[in-house]
Design an enzyme around this catalytic site. Structure first.
Site, mmCIF file in Angstrom:
data_model
loop_
_atom_site.group_PDB
_atom_site.id
_atom_site.type_symbol
_atom_site.label_atom_id
_atom_site.label_comp_id
_atom_site.label_asym_id
_atom_site.label_seq_id
_atom_site.Cartn_x
_atom_site.Cartn_y
_atom_site.Cartn_z
ATOM 1 N N ILE A 32 0.863 -1.145 -0.071
ATOM 2 C CA ILE A 32 0.118 -0.136 -0.023
ATOM 3 C C ILE A 32 1.041 1.254 0.010
ATOM 4 C CG2 ILE A 32 -1.888 1.216 1.168
ATOM 5 C CD1 ILE A 32 -2.060 -1.536 2.800
ATOM 6 N N CYS A 33 0.539 2.077 -0.918
ATOM 7 C CA CYS A 33 1.256 3.484 -0.746
ATOM 8 C C CYS A 33 -0.117 4.547 -1.130
ATOM 9 C CB CYS A 33 2.322 3.575 -1.716
ATOM 10 S SG CYS A 33 1.719 3.842 -3.579
ATOM 11 N N GLY A 34 0.263 5.841 -1.203
ATOM 12 C CA GLY A 34 -0.781 6.687 -1.447
ATOM 13 C C GLY A 34 -1.650 6.544 -2.632
ATOM 14 N N ALA A 69 -3.795 4.327 -0.704
ATOM 15 C CA ALA A 69 -4.709 4.714 0.514
ATOM 16 C C ALA A 69 -5.333 6.126 0.394
ATOM 17 C CB ALA A 69 -4.153 4.606 1.950
#
Ligand code: RB5
Length: 157
Positions: free
Chosen positions: A64-66, A108
């Protein structure tokens, strides 16, 4: 199944919930970092996930990253990783059934927690179809990986 979950600072808000969801569905889950430290770098977590898959420590991972984009760009550089950003449930399922995706990347800052957990749920429930046409295509993907792993020249825009 054994899962790894990792997130940079942009994805950290979803990491705990993703781990809990996978555990609640009966999986063994390894937290592969990070800790939500501002300015940490998504390639480090892509690497942690790829190394764990290549070492056989986990079977699949959620990264998960931005946006999910940096995570997937970095993860797909690692031989043996088949990663993609999937922000719809059709792709999260079909990416496994057809393409044997082993890393689900999420953004996210793009999806809310409920959709993210639905995507994790669909991802973990899917399995590769073993259909001949998909095996043929994956063999071609693996050949691309082998071919370009041998080239030393790298072009960055
Ligand atoms: C971090 O600010 C952000 O760039 C990263 O989480 C990711 O979205 C990159 O694609």
């Amino acid at each position: 199944m054994r899962y790894g979950v990792a997130a940079d600072h942009g994805g950290f808000a979803l990491k705990g919930a993703a781990i809990e969801r996978l555990q609640s569905l009966g999986h063994e889950v390894a937290d592969l970092g990070g800790e939500g430290i501002p300015g940490d770098d998504y390639p480090d977590f892509a690497r942690a996930v790829g190394d764990a898959i290549r070492a056989g420590i986990v079977d699949r991972a959620v990264l998960i990253c931005g946006t999910g984009v940096g995570a997937s760009v970095a993860a797909t550089k690692i031989p043996g990783v088949r990663a993609a950003v999937c922000h719809d449930t059709y792709s999260a399922r079909q990416g496994v059934e057809d393409d044997n995706m082993n890393v689900l990347c999420l953004g996210a800052r793009v999806v809310g927690p409920e959709l993210a957990l639905e995507l994790v749920t669909v991802f973990q429930s899917a399995s590769f179809s073993q259909a001949e046409r998909h095996k043929r295509r994956l063999a071609k993907v693996a050949e691309i990986e082998r071919t370009y792993s041998r080239t030393s020249e790298v072009t960055h825009g």
